[in-house]
Design an enzyme around this catalytic site. Structure first.
Site, PDB file in Angstrom:
ATOM      1  N   LYS A 102       0.655  -1.210   0.006  1.00  0.00           N
ATOM      2  CA  LYS A 102       0.192   0.021  -0.073  1.00  0.00           C
ATOM      3  C   LYS A 102       0.828   1.094   0.057  1.00  0.00           C
ATOM      4  O   LYS A 102       0.659   1.997  -0.725  1.00  0.00           O
ATOM      5  CB  LYS A 102      -0.939   0.013   1.113  1.00  0.00           C
ATOM      6  CG  LYS A 102      -1.809  -1.163   1.498  1.00  0.00           C
ATOM      7  CD  LYS A 102      -2.684  -0.939   2.777  1.00  0.00           C
ATOM      8  CE  LYS A 102      -1.971  -0.824   4.144  1.00  0.00           C
ATOM      9  NZ  LYS A 102      -1.200  -2.067   4.433  1.00  0.00           N
ATOM     10  N   HIS A 110      10.963   3.564   8.032  1.00  0.00           N
ATOM     11  CA  HIS A 110      10.008   4.107   6.982  1.00  0.00           C
ATOM     12  C   HIS A 110      10.640   5.292   6.593  1.00  0.00           C
ATOM     13  O   HIS A 110      10.568   5.675   5.106  1.00  0.00           O
ATOM     14  CB  HIS A 110       8.441   4.098   7.436  1.00  0.00           C
ATOM     15  CG  HIS A 110       7.723   2.975   7.479  1.00  0.00           C
ATOM     16  ND1 HIS A 110       7.309   2.418   6.213  1.00  0.00           N
ATOM     17  CD2 HIS A 110       7.365   2.101   8.271  1.00  0.00           C
ATOM     18  CE1 HIS A 110       6.765   1.399   6.497  1.00  0.00           C
ATOM     19  NE2 HIS A 110       6.706   1.133   7.916  1.00  0.00           N
ATOM     20  N   ARG A 111      10.949   6.270   7.481  1.00  0.00           N
ATOM     21  CA  ARG A 111      11.716   7.567   7.021  1.00  0.00           C
ATOM     22  C   ARG A 111      12.653   7.495   6.060  1.00  0.00           C
ATOM     23  O   ARG A 111      12.834   8.226   5.020  1.00  0.00           O
ATOM     24  CB  ARG A 111      11.905   8.384   8.174  1.00  0.00           C
ATOM     25  CG  ARG A 111      10.746   8.863   9.170  1.00  0.00           C
ATOM     26  CD  ARG A 111      11.223   9.776  10.049  1.00  0.00           C
ATOM     27  NE  ARG A 111       9.977  10.230  11.206  1.00  0.00           N
ATOM     28  CZ  ARG A 111      10.080  10.346  12.281  1.00  0.00           C
ATOM     29  NH1 ARG A 111      11.182  10.094  13.037  1.00  0.00           N
ATOM     30  NH2 ARG A 111       9.056  10.743  12.984  1.00  0.00           N
ATOM     31  N   ALA A 127      12.925   8.430   2.266  1.00  0.00           N
ATOM     32  CA  ALA A 127      13.746   9.434   1.756  1.00  0.00           C
ATOM     33  C   ALA A 127      14.766   8.948   0.422  1.00  0.00           C
ATOM     34  O   ALA A 127      14.972   9.721  -0.377  1.00  0.00           O
ATOM     35  CB  ALA A 127      14.850  10.012   2.804  1.00  0.00           C
TER      36      ALA A 127
END
Length: 187
Positions: free
Chosen positions: A16, A56-57, A61
């Site tokens: 997703k 996740h960050r 990035a």
């Protein structure tokens, strides 16, 4: 011209978020002057979740370096209104965490008026000039949870999905990383 709004649903690790990030990257690669903002709803309630958020960050990035991030654990409708701009795609990841944090706030946090927040979200979607992409977990395919709190969350999320799907141009279901068009054609 009305902006396109999309709801992306799927199970855990279905792809997703990656799909939503791909849509943001495609948007950013389009006409000049465009921007994209991730409205991130997760709260780090424990060390494992904090590590997950940090991962996740980093991954985002690398994949979409021009995707800005704004942390929005509760007042998502206000954030949608504040960030609204026809040249800015807004990506909300994820509605499941947002709803859970509203209905089952962490210790010390004030309880939220879910009905008012949901109504404000739907109004913000209707008024939005930005293209919107919402990510959420499709949790209605499993067994009924044992606790009343979990059942309340499942019921509220199912109703939110129905209402948001009616307000969106596209609804996409992700299965094993593959997008399936539920409403509207895939881009």
């Amino acid at each position: 011209m009305k902006p396109t709004h999309e709801l992306i649903l799927g199970g855990a690790k279905s792809g997703k978020s990656r799909r939503a990030e791909d849509l943001a990257a495609h948007w950013l690669a389009g006409a000049g002057g465009r921007s994209a903002v991730l409205l991130a709803t997760a709260l780090a309630g424990d060390d494992e979740m904090a590590a997950r958020i940090a991962r996740h960050r980093r991954d985002r990035a690398e994949r979409v370096p021009d995707l800005a991030t704004v942390e929005v654990p509760v007042d998502l409708p206000a954030a949608l209104q504040a960030q609204d701009d026809p040249q800015r795609l807004l990506l909300v990841d994820c509605l499941t965490l947002w709803l859970t944090q509203c209905l089952l706030p962490p210790p010390g946090a004030a309880p939220q008026d879910w009905a008012a927040l949901e109504q404000a979200l739907l109004q913000a979607v209707q008024a939005a000039r930005s293209p919107l992409v919402f990510v959420s977990n499709e949790i209605g395919l499993g067994v009924m949870p044992m606790s009343p709190e979990a059942r309340r969350c499942v019921d509220a999320l199912g109703l939110l999905h129905q209402r948001l799907a009616a307000a969106c141009d596209r609804v996409t279901l992700l299965v094993a990383g593959l997008p399936l068009a539920v409403k509207g054609a895939l881009p």
